[in-house]
Write a protein that holds these residues in place. Structure first.
Motif, PDB file in Angstrom:
ATOM      1  N   SER A  74      87.311  31.510  31.518  1.00  0.00           N
ATOM      2  CA  SER A  74      86.099  32.149  32.055  1.00  0.00           C
ATOM      3  C   SER A  74      86.358  33.611  32.381  1.00  0.00           C
ATOM      4  N   LEU A  75      87.526  33.902  32.962  1.00  0.00           N
ATOM      5  CA  LEU A  75      87.893  35.278  33.264  1.00  0.00           C
ATOM      6  C   LEU A  75      87.949  36.116  31.988  1.00  0.00           C
ATOM      7  N   LEU A  76      88.560  35.573  30.949  1.00  0.00           N
ATOM      8  CA  LEU A  76      88.609  36.288  29.672  1.00  0.00           C
ATOM      9  C   LEU A  76      87.200  36.557  29.130  1.00  0.00           C
ATOM     10  N   GLY A  77      86.324  35.558  29.232  1.00  0.00           N
ATOM     11  CA  GLY A  77      84.955  35.734  28.776  1.00  0.00           C
ATOM     12  C   GLY A  77      84.213  36.798  29.565  1.00  0.00           C
ATOM     13  N   VAL A  78      84.402  36.801  30.880  1.00  0.00           N
ATOM     14  CA  VAL A  78      83.738  37.800  31.731  1.00  0.00           C
ATOM     15  C   VAL A  78      84.272  39.199  31.437  1.00  0.00           C
ATOM     16  N   LEU A  79      85.595  39.333  31.311  1.00  0.00           N
ATOM     17  CA  LEU A  79      86.177  40.648  31.026  1.00  0.00           C
ATOM     18  C   LEU A  79      85.752  41.161  29.651  1.00  0.00           C
ATOM     19  N   LEU A  80      85.788  40.292  28.660  1.00  0.00           N
ATOM     20  CA  LEU A  80      85.352  40.683  27.318  1.00  0.00           C
ATOM     21  C   LEU A  80      83.862  41.020  27.310  1.00  0.00           C
ATOM     22  N   GLY A  81      83.072  40.217  28.011  1.00  0.00           N
ATOM     23  CA  GLY A  81      81.636  40.486  28.101  1.00  0.00           C
ATOM     24  C   GLY A  81      81.346  41.815  28.783  1.00  0.00           C
ATOM     25  N   GLY A  82      82.091  42.121  29.849  1.00  0.00           N
ATOM     26  CA  GLY A  82      81.930  43.401  30.526  1.00  0.00           C
ATOM     27  C   GLY A  82      82.308  44.571  29.637  1.00  0.00           C
ATOM     28  N   PHE A  83      83.390  44.403  28.865  1.00  0.00           N
ATOM     29  CA  PHE A  83      83.819  45.452  27.945  1.00  0.00           C
ATOM     30  C   PHE A  83      82.768  45.672  26.858  1.00  0.00           C
ATOM     31  N   ILE A  84      82.283  44.581  26.277  1.00  0.00           N
ATOM     32  CA  ILE A  84      81.262  44.695  25.226  1.00  0.00           C
ATOM     33  C   ILE A  84      79.990  45.327  25.777  1.00  0.00           C
ATOM     34  N   ALA A  85      79.599  44.930  26.979  1.00  0.00           N
ATOM     35  CA  ALA A  85      78.379  45.479  27.583  1.00  0.00           C
ATOM     36  C   ALA A  85      78.512  46.976  27.856  1.00  0.00           C
ATOM     37  N   SER A  86      79.731  47.440  28.120  1.00  0.00           N
ATOM     38  CA  SER A  86      79.923  48.873  28.372  1.00  0.00           C
ATOM     39  C   SER A  86      79.895  49.686  27.086  1.00  0.00           C
ATOM     40  N   LYS A  87      80.119  49.039  25.942  1.00  0.00           N
ATOM     41  CA  LYS A  87      80.176  49.746  24.664  1.00  0.00           C
ATOM     42  C   LYS A  87      78.890  49.604  23.842  1.00  0.00           C
ATOM     43  N   LEU A  88      78.169  48.499  24.016  1.00  0.00           N
ATOM     44  CA  LEU A  88      76.989  48.228  23.199  1.00  0.00           C
ATOM     45  C   LEU A  88      75.761  48.019  24.071  1.00  0.00           C
ATOM     46  N   SER A  89      74.601  48.237  23.500  1.00  0.00           N
ATOM     47  CA  SER A  89      73.359  48.005  24.236  1.00  0.00           C
ATOM     48  C   SER A  89      73.097  46.500  24.337  1.00  0.00           C
ATOM     49  N   PRO A  90      72.363  46.071  25.361  1.00  0.00           N
ATOM     50  CA  PRO A  90      72.054  44.641  25.489  1.00  0.00           C
ATOM     51  C   PRO A  90      71.331  44.087  24.255  1.00  0.00           C
ATOM     52  N   LYS A  91      70.470  44.880  23.655  1.00  0.00           N
ATOM     53  CA  LYS A  91      69.735  44.433  22.465  1.00  0.00           C
ATOM     54  C   LYS A  91      70.706  44.169  21.307  1.00  0.00           C
ATOM     55  N   THR A  92      71.691  45.051  21.128  1.00  0.00           N
ATOM     56  CA  THR A  92      72.686  44.875  20.065  1.00  0.00           C
ATOM     57  C   THR A  92      73.523  43.628  20.318  1.00  0.00           C
ATOM     58  N   VAL A  93      73.927  43.408  21.568  1.00  0.00           N
ATOM     59  CA  VAL A  93      74.716  42.222  21.922  1.00  0.00           C
ATOM     60  C   VAL A  93      73.903  40.961  21.642  1.00  0.00           C
ATOM     61  N   GLU A  94      72.631  40.982  22.032  1.00  0.00           N
ATOM     62  CA  GLU A  94      71.762  39.818  21.823  1.00  0.00           C
ATOM     63  C   GLU A  94      71.585  39.519  20.334  1.00  0.00           C
ATOM     64  N   LYS A  95      71.327  40.543  19.544  1.00  0.00           N
ATOM     65  CA  LYS A  95      71.153  40.342  18.095  1.00  0.00           C
ATOM     66  C   LYS A  95      72.453  39.880  17.445  1.00  0.00           C
TER      67      LYS A  95
END
Length: 115
Positions: A74-95
């Motif tokens: 879960s920690l890995l998922g949260v950290l990776l998700g936070g990193f991705i969210a800082s680099k990409l827009s929410p719309k891009t992540v969702e698509k």
């Protein structure tokens, strides 16, 4: 009592930004708990844990090991998700997530057809 002390709470008095933030934290926590709890019921991880507990006759040790493993993933998922969210827009992540899930679904269907 003064007039201010005798007034009943109004919308203005109860809608503080901190109150809204606390409410959203509880909403995110509750939604996350329910989603993960329901997703984990009866999955292969739970069944593996059940079998390991039965075989080892050390249920608390198995519980501790599986809890630490779940927390770590879960920690890995949260950290990776936070990193991705800082680099990409929410719309891009969702698509992107939609496309990846669609590809996984197509691969599973193809595997069933071939099998």
């Amino acid at each position: 009592m003064t007039e201010i002390e005798t007034q009943s709470p109004t919308k203005e008095n109860t809608d503080h930004p901190q109150h809204k933030k606390q409410e959203s934290v509880w909403m995110v926590l509750g939604t996350t708990f329910i989603t993960i709890f329901l997703a984990e019921i009866g999955d292969k991880t739970q069944l593996s844990t059940l079998l390991m507990s039965a075989e080892s006759h050390a249920p608390w040790v198995v519980f501790l090991g599986s809890a630490v493993a779940l927390i770590t993933t879960s920690l890995l998922g949260v950290l990776l998700g936070g990193f991705i969210a800082s680099k990409l827009s929410p719309k891009t992540v969702e698509k992107s997530a939609g496309v990846i899930l669609l590809l996984i679904s197509l691969m599973l269907v193809w595997d069933v057809i071939q099998g």
